[in-house]
Scaffold this motif. Sequence first.
Motif, PDB file in Angstrom:
ATOM      1  N   THR A 197     -72.032 -46.869 -51.189  1.00  0.00           N
ATOM      2  CA  THR A 197     -70.712 -46.580 -50.609  1.00  0.00           C
ATOM      3  C   THR A 197     -70.083 -47.731 -49.828  1.00  0.00           C
ATOM      4  OG1 THR A 197     -70.657 -43.949 -50.484  1.00  0.00           O
ATOM      5  CG2 THR A 197     -69.483 -44.833 -49.007  1.00  0.00           C
ATOM      6  N   LEU A 198     -68.889 -48.048 -49.652  1.00  0.00           N
ATOM      7  CA  LEU A 198     -68.025 -49.390 -48.788  1.00  0.00           C
ATOM      8  C   LEU A 198     -67.091 -48.765 -48.277  1.00  0.00           C
ATOM      9  CD1 LEU A 198     -68.026 -52.629 -48.146  1.00  0.00           C
ATOM     10  CD2 LEU A 198     -66.302 -52.898 -49.636  1.00  0.00           C
ATOM     11  N   PHE A 199     -67.419 -48.673 -47.415  1.00  0.00           N
ATOM     12  CA  PHE A 199     -66.555 -47.863 -45.911  1.00  0.00           C
ATOM     13  C   PHE A 199     -66.004 -48.541 -45.106  1.00  0.00           C
ATOM     14  CE2 PHE A 199     -65.838 -46.009 -41.390  1.00  0.00           C
ATOM     15  CZ  PHE A 199     -65.571 -44.798 -41.900  1.00  0.00           C
ATOM     16  N   VAL A 200     -64.864 -49.151 -44.806  1.00  0.00           N
ATOM     17  CA  VAL A 200     -63.903 -50.500 -44.543  1.00  0.00           C
ATOM     18  C   VAL A 200     -62.828 -49.496 -43.507  1.00  0.00           C
ATOM     19  CG1 VAL A 200     -62.133 -51.121 -45.434  1.00  0.00           C
ATOM     20  CG2 VAL A 200     -63.248 -51.046 -47.546  1.00  0.00           C
ATOM     21  N   THR A 201     -63.211 -50.600 -42.310  1.00  0.00           N
ATOM     22  CA  THR A 201     -62.453 -50.200 -41.127  1.00  0.00           C
ATOM     23  C   THR A 201     -62.580 -51.143 -39.553  1.00  0.00           C
ATOM     24  OG1 THR A 201     -63.179 -48.328 -38.987  1.00  0.00           O
ATOM     25  CG2 THR A 201     -64.655 -49.947 -39.887  1.00  0.00           C
ATOM     26  N   LEU A 245     -65.150 -46.056 -52.565  1.00  0.00           N
ATOM     27  CA  LEU A 245     -64.180 -47.209 -51.839  1.00  0.00           C
ATOM     28  C   LEU A 245     -64.236 -46.339 -50.396  1.00  0.00           C
ATOM     29  CD1 LEU A 245     -62.735 -49.746 -53.918  1.00  0.00           C
ATOM     30  CD2 LEU A 245     -65.228 -49.577 -53.131  1.00  0.00           C
ATOM     31  N   LEU A 246     -64.229 -46.458 -49.211  1.00  0.00           N
ATOM     32  CA  LEU A 246     -63.820 -45.867 -48.459  1.00  0.00           C
ATOM     33  C   LEU A 246     -62.706 -46.481 -47.339  1.00  0.00           C
ATOM     34  CD1 LEU A 246     -65.974 -43.544 -47.148  1.00  0.00           C
ATOM     35  CD2 LEU A 246     -64.130 -42.494 -48.864  1.00  0.00           C
ATOM     36  N   ASP A 247     -60.907 -46.111 -47.205  1.00  0.00           N
ATOM     37  CA  ASP A 247     -60.357 -47.662 -47.284  1.00  0.00           C
ATOM     38  C   ASP A 247     -59.633 -47.561 -45.473  1.00  0.00           C
ATOM     39  OD1 ASP A 247     -58.544 -49.926 -46.370  1.00  0.00           O
ATOM     40  OD2 ASP A 247     -57.459 -49.656 -48.565  1.00  0.00           O
ATOM     41  N   GLU A 248     -60.158 -47.339 -44.347  1.00  0.00           N
ATOM     42  CA  GLU A 248     -60.486 -46.261 -43.385  1.00  0.00           C
ATOM     43  C   GLU A 248     -59.581 -45.350 -43.040  1.00  0.00           C
ATOM     44  OE1 GLU A 248     -59.607 -48.555 -40.097  1.00  0.00           O
ATOM     45  OE2 GLU A 248     -58.974 -50.397 -41.179  1.00  0.00           O
TER      46      GLU A 248
END
Length: 369
Positions: free
Chosen positions: A186-190, A155-158
């Motif tokens: 991968t979940l890329f949150v932006t 998980l990539l949070d901003e």
Amino acid sequence: MTLELDGLTHRYGRERALDDVSLALDDGELVALLGPSGCGKTTVVQAIAGHLDPTAGRVSLRGTDVTGVPPEDRNVGVVFQCPTLYPHMTVGENVAYGLENGDLTADQVDERVDRYLDLVELADRRDASPKSLSGGETRRVELARALAPEPDVLLLDEPLSALDKGLRARLRDEIVRIQQQTGVTTLFVTHDQEDAMSVADRLVVLRDGGVVAAGAPRRLYESPPNRFVASFLGRSNELSARVDGGESPTVRIGGTEVDLDAVPGEFTDASRAAVHVRPGDLTVRPATRSDGAGAPGGRETTDDPPGRVLEMRGTVTHVRDVGRRYDVRVETDSGEVVTVERHRDGLREADPVIVTAAVSDLTVFSVSV
């Protein structure tokens, strides 16, 4: 399926943060969760990581319901928005954190740390202090630390929000390279559309706690399913329009009438419409007497079939030089304001102009009265 969210709902008191969010990530997929600030993106991350218990719904990893499982028992790696390296540890010790209490021997931990620091191209900084790292290096160490336990989901949070534009672009490329080399889901949150479009195999767009669109980035950009996606995913002009029914229905935009069946978009039986067109799909040129100002819609003679080209007469109100292009703002004679991307100089404020677009580059949405 590596990750599944089924009807995820969460409320903070009376405030709704998530409303029936369902999505799934395939093995090895890189999905961007995109939306404006406050739409619920971080709540999704916290629910997946186990840092909050959702009000309703289910989180599953590799087919197992983990909704009530504590964070340390989920095989999930997280890179948070704010830097989280421990300042009293070296880079190598930070990457090893979380490995030493597992089933690995000391030698295996050392090998794992070396492997993932090498992956992020920071093998020579193993003994460095986090205080000596640049912003980009800090993000890469955090990536190595999140990947070292070899999680089911990353998980990539901003992760790029605090970086300058040039460094953002370089680290975006690094994230794609690392994801492709590891194959980690991968979940890329932006909230940044350019970041999302640049990295993702698929976009999920969130608004007010609910999913409003999902699909391939280019498809959502070129064929947005609703007005929010059209305006949020990249720059867009919105024009008001009226629909004239009959055997050959048309859309009237300002003084120009175009064939409804030539305009892309989902349209229901309504008299009002909103038409979106990207600034890069518009052209603008100085108006001259030969353009036929007295003709309906100010149409000049073209080779395009009638009803297949949108033309609007107007006046330049502002020209902004943004380096790679000029943004030309035009107020049309019908009162609409549009921005046109132009790659050469030559227009000035108060210049009379004609703005044109191929009807195939417009997208029409019904507007309820």
